[in-house]
Design a protein around this motif. Structure first.
Motif, short mmCIF file in Angstrom:
data_model
loop_
_atom_site.label_atom_id
_atom_site.label_comp_id
_atom_site.label_asym_id
_atom_site.label_seq_id
_atom_site.Cartn_x
_atom_site.Cartn_y
_atom_site.Cartn_z
N LYS A 84 57.05 61.35 79.92
CA LYS A 84 56.80 60.60 78.69
C LYS A 84 55.56 59.73 78.86
O LYS A 84 55.17 59.39 79.97
N LYS A 132 56.09 56.75 74.46
CA LYS A 132 57.39 57.44 74.55
C LYS A 132 57.35 58.90 74.08
O LYS A 132 58.38 59.55 74.02
N LYS A 133 56.16 59.40 73.78
CA LYS A 133 56.06 60.81 73.37
C LYS A 133 56.09 61.70 74.61
O LYS A 133 55.80 61.27 75.72
N GLU A 134 56.43 62.99 74.38
CA GLU A 134 56.51 63.98 75.44
C GLU A 134 55.53 65.11 75.14
O GLU A 134 55.00 65.20 74.03
N ASP A 137 54.92 67.05 71.68
CA ASP A 137 55.27 66.19 70.54
C ASP A 137 54.07 66.03 69.61
O ASP A 137 52.92 66.05 70.03
#
Length: 166
Positions: A84, A132-134, A137
């Motif tokens: 993340k 917090k993105k993966e 995304d």
């Protein structure tokens, strides 16, 4: 108000700058100012005027660093961040037109200088949208030109191969 977060590398760099200015550069300039002042008429003495101005700039930067360094919170890498986007991450993103952007998310004190062209501040709209993105995304970023859509390609916490300091 600026975020007080900083990477370990950024903190060490600011500390080194302070130490260099205070222990090396300031004494050098002080000697020149003392020598130039001993020559007499200071109003037409370019060495004196230039170096006196330089000394004020050094003192101003040292004061800033002495005030700022104790307020900074060093954020070290933690394995829980893997996968993340968090503070300190190296990120590669791409839009639908195939445009790539690669950068590291760092504190606002780290985005200045020649060797940090690929750093963005945690306070920037892009960094805030990425948190917090993966990988894979979709990220929507509000800009003055409107909302832009990006996709996360890569996330890394070590210096990636594509990052080269010139």
């Amino acid at each position: 108000m600026k975020t007080n977060l900083i990477t370990r590398e950024g903190y060490n760099k600011l500390q080194q700058e302070h130490d260099y200015l205070w222990h090396e550069r300031r004494p050098e300039v002080t000697k020149i100012v003392t020598w130039a002042a001993s020559l007499g008429d200071r109003s037409e003495n370019a060495d004196y005027q230039y170096n006196k101005r330089l000394l004020r700039q050094i003192d101003r930067r040292v004061r800033y660093l002495r005030k700022r360094l104790p307020d900074l919170k060093v954020v070290d890498y933690a394995s829980a961040q893997d996968g993340k986007v968090f503070f300190g991450a190296w990120v590669e993103i791409e839009n639908e037109q195939g445009e790539l952007k690669r950068f590291r998310i760092v504190g606002p004190d780290e985005i200045y200088g020649d060797d940090v062209k690929q750093y963005i501040s945690i306070d920037s709209p892009m960094a805030r949208a990425l948190l917090k993105k993966e990988v894979d995304d979709e990220v929507l970023v509000r800009t003055p030109e409107g909302t832009k859509e990006w996709f996360v390609n890569k996330i890394n916490y070590q210096i990636p191969d594509w990052y080269k300091i010139k």
